[in-house]
Design an enzyme around this catalytic site. Structure first.
Site, short mmCIF file in Angstrom:
data_model
loop_
_atom_site.label_atom_id
_atom_site.label_comp_id
_atom_site.label_asym_id
_atom_site.label_seq_id
_atom_site.Cartn_x
_atom_site.Cartn_y
_atom_site.Cartn_z
N ARG A 1 58.62 67.83 -21.58
CA ARG A 1 57.83 67.92 -22.83
C ARG A 1 56.45 67.24 -22.69
NH1 ARG A 1 61.76 70.65 -23.59
NH2 ARG A 1 62.80 71.03 -25.58
N GLU B 1 58.44 63.83 -30.12
CA GLU B 1 58.07 65.00 -29.34
C GLU B 1 56.98 65.75 -30.11
OE1 GLU B 1 58.81 69.02 -29.06
OE2 GLU B 1 60.86 68.56 -28.48
N SER C 1 63.08 69.68 -32.48
CA SER C 1 63.44 68.30 -32.15
C SER C 1 62.28 67.38 -32.51
CB SER C 1 63.69 68.15 -30.65
OG SER C 1 64.68 69.04 -30.22
N1 EPU Z 1 74.19 65.75 -30.08
C1 EPU Z 1 74.93 65.05 -30.99
N2 EPU Z 1 74.67 65.20 -32.31
C2 EPU Z 1 73.70 66.03 -32.77
C3 EPU Z 1 72.93 66.75 -31.84
C4 EPU Z 1 73.19 66.59 -30.49
O1 EPU Z 1 75.82 64.30 -30.64
O2 EPU Z 1 73.52 66.11 -34.00
C5 EPU Z 1 74.44 65.54 -28.63
C6 EPU Z 1 75.63 66.29 -28.08
O3 EPU Z 1 76.21 65.48 -27.10
C7 EPU Z 1 75.01 67.49 -27.43
C8 EPU Z 1 73.73 66.90 -26.89
O4 EPU Z 1 73.32 65.96 -27.88
O5 EPU Z 1 75.80 68.01 -26.40
C9 EPU Z 1 72.64 67.90 -26.66
O6 EPU Z 1 72.38 68.61 -27.85
P1 EPU Z 1 71.65 70.04 -27.83
O7 EPU Z 1 72.28 70.94 -26.84
O8 EPU Z 1 71.56 70.51 -29.24
O9 EPU Z 1 70.23 69.73 -27.24
P2 EPU Z 1 69.15 68.56 -27.53
O10 EPU Z 1 69.11 67.68 -26.34
O11 EPU Z 1 69.39 67.92 -28.85
C10 EPU Z 1 67.22 69.86 -26.37
C11 EPU Z 1 65.81 70.23 -26.71
C12 EPU Z 1 65.79 71.43 -27.64
C13 EPU Z 1 66.47 72.58 -26.94
C14 EPU Z 1 67.90 72.17 -26.59
C15 EPU Z 1 68.62 73.22 -25.78
C16 EPU Z 1 64.60 68.14 -26.58
C17 EPU Z 1 63.89 67.07 -27.33
N3 EPU Z 1 65.15 69.09 -27.33
O12 EPU Z 1 67.83 69.44 -27.59
O13 EPU Z 1 64.44 71.78 -27.86
O14 EPU Z 1 66.50 73.74 -27.77
O15 EPU Z 1 67.88 70.97 -25.80
O16 EPU Z 1 68.10 73.24 -24.49
O17 EPU Z 1 64.62 68.12 -25.35
C18 EPU Z 1 62.59 71.36 -29.29
O18 EPU Z 1 62.05 70.86 -28.31
O19 EPU Z 1 62.04 71.41 -30.41
C19 EPU Z 1 63.94 71.86 -29.15
C20 EPU Z 1 64.65 72.36 -30.17
#
Ligand code: EPU
Length: 338
Positions: A164, A334, A238
């Site tokens: 990012r 972010e 995010s």
């Molecule tokens: N999780 C929780 N609770 C929540 C949300 C997430 O416990 O409410 C934990 C879970 O362990 C889950 C892990 O976080 O397995 C990862 O969650 P998720 O797959 O939803 O991905 P993220 O890390 O929260 C990132 C990107 C997203 C992207 C997704 C999928 C960042 C800051 N965000 O989110 O990007 O869509 O992975 O690849 O890296 C964005 O940048 O705006 C965005 C939406």
């Protein structure tokens, strides 16, 4: 070139924050930008370059000139045995480009389906999702220097892409209007279904023959199921980046919280999911006035209607502080704060 005054930006940012711009101009070509640069109002005011407004929190009115980039066009410039080389102008809506690629059989961006925003903003924060980042397919970026009008081409290495991050958010912040992005896309798809949710969703969808269309459909399904549609509920995806901590710090946290999800990185540090940290602090689904943390994805902050940018910012800072207090982990936004 028409320069407007006191323009309401509510419809131009996906958080739907009611803030205004002192001056506003929309550019449809590189020549429009060069013409704008001759204008006294442009030269004498600070500038905010706006794409789809989907990674932005306006914390107050903008006392300068907003330049909305609406340069259209997708062009296949050349192809070789294995690749298509495509130039996409900054104003093209990102998901429309993804759909174009799927319709034409250009592989490489299917995991990046349904990311809000325009193509010109994609290199700024090296957009990423489901195991793929822009840097995996971007070969060059074209930009115009905001003060001098110099047209510059950046190689992918010049862009200094990171998680990012890019040179445009750091060393060259506010210096360039990105006008086009060049992509190298694959003729033979290399399917990336390593991200857990994708495999499970493809199984649910009973997809047995993988295709870029099937992956895109799966990503759209996952995103639509947990990320709020900005057209319905204001948000900027995010809000924070997933923080990284040292190996030692991670071990200390595992000792205290054995269930903490953690992802070791090549560099030796460990990435922690911000969504989990926020959820553990009790914020998930919690509403505070006109804003809150989304019930299905704690990392996404939302505007329930009339939130001010300051209100969202306050909530974000309170969340950040409680994660710091409980886990001793620093989360950084972010989203661009303006
Ligand atoms: N999780 C929780 N609770 C929540 C949300 C997430 O416990 O409410 C934990 C879970 O362990 C889950 C892990 O976080 O397995 C990862 O969650 P998720 O797959 O939803 O991905 P993220 O890390 O929260 C990132 C990107 C997203 C992207 C997704 C999928 C960042 C800051 N965000 O989110 O990007 O869509 O992975 O690849 O890296 C964005 O940048 O705006 C965005 C939406």
């Amino acid at each position: 070139m028409q320069i407007l005054s006191d323009i309401d930006l509510k419809g131009l940012n996906t958080f739907h924050i009611d803030a205004s711009a002192r001056y506003f101009a929309e550019v449809f070509s590189v020549d429009d930008i060069l013409e704008l640069q001759n204008d006294k109002l442009f030269r004498e005011n600070k500038k905010l370059v706006l794409g789809g407004g989907s990674n932005l929190l306006l914390t107050k009115d903008f006392d300068g000139m907003v330049v909305k980039v609406s340069i259209p066009g997708i062009v296949l410039e050349r192809e070789d045995e294995h690749h298509y080389y495509v130039k996409v102008s900054a104003g093209v809506v990102w998901h429309e480009f993804v759909l174009y690629c799927i319709a034409h059989g250009y592989a490489g961006v299917e995991n990046l389906s349904l990311i809000p925003g325009q193509t010109g903003a994609a290199p700024m924060q090296n957009i990423g999702a489901y195991g793929v980042e822009l840097k995996d397919v971007c070969v060059r970026v074209e930009g115009v220097h905001i003060e001098t009008g110099e047209v510059i081409e950046f190689t992918a290495a010049d862009c200094e892409f990171g998680y990012r991050e890019s040179v445009f958010k750091n060393r060259l912040k506010n210096q360039f209007v990105i006008t086009a992005v060049h992509f190298r896309l694959n003729k033979e798809p290399r399917f990336n279904v390593s991200y857990g949710d994708i495999k499970a969703t493809l199984d649910d969808m009973k997809v047995f023959d993988l295709s870029i269309k099937a992956i895109s459909d799966a990503v759209v399904k996952i995103r639509s199921s947990k990320l709020p549609d900005p057209a319905v509920l204001g948000n900027a995806g995010s809000f924070f980046k997933n923080p990284t901590v040292s190996f030692e710090k991670c071990n200390e946290l595992i000792g205290k919280y054995p269930l903490i999800p953690h992802y070791p990185q090549a560099a030796g540090d460990v990435k922690l999911p911000a969504g989990w940290l926020i959820e553990q602090c009790g914020w998930k689904g919690k509403r505070v006035g006109n804003t809150g943390s989304h019930a299905k994805q704690a990392l996404v902050l939302v505007n329930y209607g009339d939130a001010t940018g300051h209100e969202v910012y306050q909530l974000a800072m309170n969340i950040r502080q409680s994660v710091m207090d409980k886990f001793g982990v620093e989360m950084n936004p972010e989203v661009n704060l303006v």
